[in-house]
Design a protein around this motif. Structure first.
Motif, short mmCIF file in Angstrom:
data_model
loop_
_atom_site.label_atom_id
_atom_site.label_comp_id
_atom_site.label_asym_id
_atom_site.label_seq_id
_atom_site.Cartn_x
_atom_site.Cartn_y
_atom_site.Cartn_z
N ILE A 93 -0.68 -3.03 3.60
CA ILE A 93 -2.07 -2.61 3.73
C ILE A 93 -2.54 -2.72 5.18
O ILE A 93 -3.50 -2.05 5.59
CB ILE A 93 -2.98 -3.44 2.79
CG1 ILE A 93 -4.35 -2.76 2.62
CG2 ILE A 93 -3.11 -4.86 3.30
CD1 ILE A 93 -4.29 -1.46 1.88
N TYR A 119 -4.25 5.22 3.59
CA TYR A 119 -3.48 4.09 3.10
C TYR A 119 -4.24 3.50 1.92
O TYR A 119 -5.36 3.01 2.07
CB TYR A 119 -3.27 3.04 4.18
CG TYR A 119 -2.49 3.55 5.38
CD1 TYR A 119 -1.10 3.49 5.41
CD2 TYR A 119 -3.15 4.09 6.48
CE1 TYR A 119 -0.39 3.96 6.50
CE2 TYR A 119 -2.44 4.56 7.58
CZ TYR A 119 -1.06 4.49 7.58
OH TYR A 119 -0.35 4.95 8.66
N PRO A 123 -4.26 0.95 -1.62
CA PRO A 123 -3.58 -0.21 -2.23
C PRO A 123 -2.76 0.19 -3.45
O PRO A 123 -3.19 1.01 -4.26
CB PRO A 123 -4.75 -1.12 -2.64
CG PRO A 123 -5.93 -0.64 -1.87
CD PRO A 123 -5.72 0.83 -1.64
N SER A 148 -6.98 4.12 -4.77
CA SER A 148 -5.96 3.13 -5.11
C SER A 148 -4.93 3.81 -6.00
O SER A 148 -5.12 4.93 -6.47
CB SER A 148 -6.57 1.92 -5.82
OG SER A 148 -7.08 2.28 -7.09
N ALA A 157 0.84 -1.19 0.00
CA ALA A 157 0.00 0.00 0.00
C ALA A 157 0.88 1.24 0.00
O ALA A 157 2.12 1.15 0.11
CB ALA A 157 -0.93 0.01 1.21
#
Length: 298
Positions: free
Chosen positions: A244, A257, A259, A181, A167
């Motif tokens: 992650i 945070y 991915p 993301s 992540a």
């Protein structure tokens, strides 16, 4: 009454089922029945009421169970203590970790280990981010659970315990946080917070210099501490790759945070010195693997 007969009685008093008791103790149901009948003859009273569908303790059986349990556990503990001492498993085992989830797992494993090996104590220490192997080499710890890779001639790689999605820690209001993301190409032009101290191969694995298409990923400020790295991210000085799991263990209102969908996983594995694989280390590794196998995924 022999110790094995006591074990059979107490197990049946817990299971209240002859077949399950036999399976648990790896004996035949007939052996269980014989042991109980022998005990009832010696005592002169029934210990269980038995029908085709039901097994229950009698009042005499309940009293015997209550009287025997404490003493039997003490005998088991004494045997375990003697066995541990006889195999040399005494003293202190020192275990290091590098992240909160690794530390939590080691604490759980240490509790199990102390129960199994009462002659051993387990001491736990957090490894500094900038010095991956100094404590192992100095003998300050016996083994550690930290981020891979570990490519050192004097250190052994053990089992991989966690393999997590990678992540990116970003400021809460960063455009990537709004997307939810990121991919490795998104790192082009975004400074990475760097770590001072680890080997170059470790830094290259976690802090790439270029995207897959060859675009430059600039360097941001350097630090030697994880919490300082997160503070630099929150202040908008750069972003930082992580696991992650950080979203759960290092949650902050000023951080997000997200991915890294096309990045390889980040792995956390065991390491110990080449000449440091003692029977105590081996036993703790087995315990750690058992506890890790029973954990729910992040």
């Amino acid at each position: 009454m022999e110790l094995r007969d006591i074990e059979i009685f107490l197990t049946l008093a817990e299971e209240l089922h002859f077949t399950r008791t036999a399976e648990r103790l790896h004996v035949s149901p007939a052996r269980v029945s014989q042991a109980i009948k022998k005990q009832e003859r010696v005592i002169g009273a029934e210990l269980f009421e038995r029908t085709s569908r039901l097994v229950v303790l009698t009042s005499v059986g309940q009293q015997l169970r209550d009287d025997l349990e404490v003493g039997y556990r003490q005998i088991q503990q004494a045997i375990a203590t003697a066995s541990t001492a006889g195999r040399g498993m005494t003293g202190v085992l020192k275990v290091g970790f590098s992240s909160a989830w690794c530390g939590s797992l080691i604490v759980k494993a240490a509790d199990h280990f102390r129960t199994r090996h009462p002659g051993c104590d387990v001491q736990i220490a957090e490894m500094p981010l900038h010095d991956r192997f100094g404590a192992l080499r100095a003998g300050a710890i016996d083994l550690q659970l930290t981020e891979l890779p570990v490519d050192e001639d004097d250190i052994v790689n053990g089992a991989v315990i966690y393999s997590d999605q990678r992540a990116l820690a970003v400021p809460a209001h960063h455009p990537l946080a709004q997307r939810g993301s990121a991919c490795l190409e998104d790192l082009a032009g975004i400074p990475l917070i760097t770590i001072t101290g680890p080997p170059q191969y470790w830094l290259d694995a976690h802090l790439p210099h270029r995207t897959p298409a060859g675009r430059v990923i600039p360097r941001g400020p350097a630090t030697i501490a994880w919490q300082e790295a997160l503070s630099l991210v929150a202040a908008g000085k750069g972003v930082c790759p992580t696991s992650i799991r950080s979203a759960r263990y290092y949650a902050r209102p000023d951080l997000a945070y997200i991915p890294l969908v096309d990045a390889p996983p980040i792995e956390f594995g065991l390491s110990w010195p080449v000449n440091g694989e003692t029977i105590t280390v081996q036993a703790f590794v087995r315990t750690l693997l058992e506890v890790a196998g029973g954990e729910s995924p992040a």
